[in-house]
Design an enzyme around this catalytic site. Structure first.
Site, mmCIF file in Angstrom:
data_model
loop_
_atom_site.group_PDB
_atom_site.id
_atom_site.type_symbol
_atom_site.label_atom_id
_atom_site.label_comp_id
_atom_site.label_asym_id
_atom_site.label_seq_id
_atom_site.Cartn_x
_atom_site.Cartn_y
_atom_site.Cartn_z
ATOM 1 N N ASN A 20 0.819 -1.215 0.000
ATOM 2 C CA ASN A 20 0.000 0.000 0.000
ATOM 3 C C ASN A 20 0.855 1.269 0.000
ATOM 4 O O ASN A 20 2.006 1.251 0.410
ATOM 5 C CB ASN A 20 -0.912 0.002 1.221
ATOM 6 N N ASP A 62 -5.288 0.905 3.629
ATOM 7 C CA ASP A 62 -4.136 0.090 4.023
ATOM 8 C C ASP A 62 -4.342 -1.380 3.677
ATOM 9 O O ASP A 62 -4.079 -2.271 4.480
ATOM 10 C CB ASP A 62 -3.841 0.249 5.531
#
Length: 182
Positions: A20, A62
């Site tokens: 991410n 995330d």
């Protein structure tokens, strides 16, 4: 990458996912954040990318798309064998790509409770977001599914070629999210 790799000696490609973007506060990093959250197919000898498919452009939850890459050979609609890569992602979507060229075959929700995306547009490969479950500034996102832990995290999966069935462990955890500046 900090996750799993797969290798196909027939294509000489290694497959893996990139993580991410940061910071997690999505307001601070505009754009798609290429090439985060991407499934890569790279030539093992040269290191050159044969393909890259970004699952969650501008990841705001995330989701870190590094999970296990399952390789299988299955018959397509015409009965011809096809080399596939199946990736259950933390974002709640199970992706299947043609592992020779990265063509997106399918992108389906692991569970109906996945709400950050309404669906994935198969023609463009882009997820269709539901803004109610976004993490933008000045917005309290309630009951966002999946949570940052994801519907599928770092566990290993398996494929039974005789039954043509995948086995994977999943989480069902949702979250509330409200970003703020300090």
């Amino acid at each position: 990458n900090w996750g799993w790799f797969a290798y196909d000696p027939g294509t000489n490609l290694v497959y893996y996912g990139s993580g991410n973007p940061a910071p997690w506060n999505e307001t601070m990093r505009p754009g798609d954040n290429k090439w985060t959250m991407t499934i890569w197919g790279r030539d093992l000898d040269t290191g050159m990318a044969k393909f890259g498919y970004q699952k969650t452009p501008h990841d705001e939850w995330d989701f870190a798309g590094i999970n296990f890459m399952m390789l299988s050979e299955q018959k397509d609609k015409d009965g011809k064998p096809r080399k596939l890569l199946t990736h259950p992602d933390r974002n709640g979507i199970v992706y299947t790509l043609d592992r020779t060229d990265g063509t997106l075959i399918s992108a389906d929700k692991i569970d109906d409770t996945v709400n950050v995306f309404k669906r994935v547009d198969i023609k463009t490969g882009l997820p269709v977001r539901d803004p109610e479950y976004g993490t933008r500034m000045d917005h309290l996102g309630k009951d966002i599914c999946p949570s940052a832990m994801g519907y599928h995290n770092q566990g290993l999966d398996s494929y039974d070629p005789a039954k043509e069935v995948f086995f994977l462990g999943v989480n069902h955890i949702c979250m509330d999210w409200e970003p703020f500046m300090r």
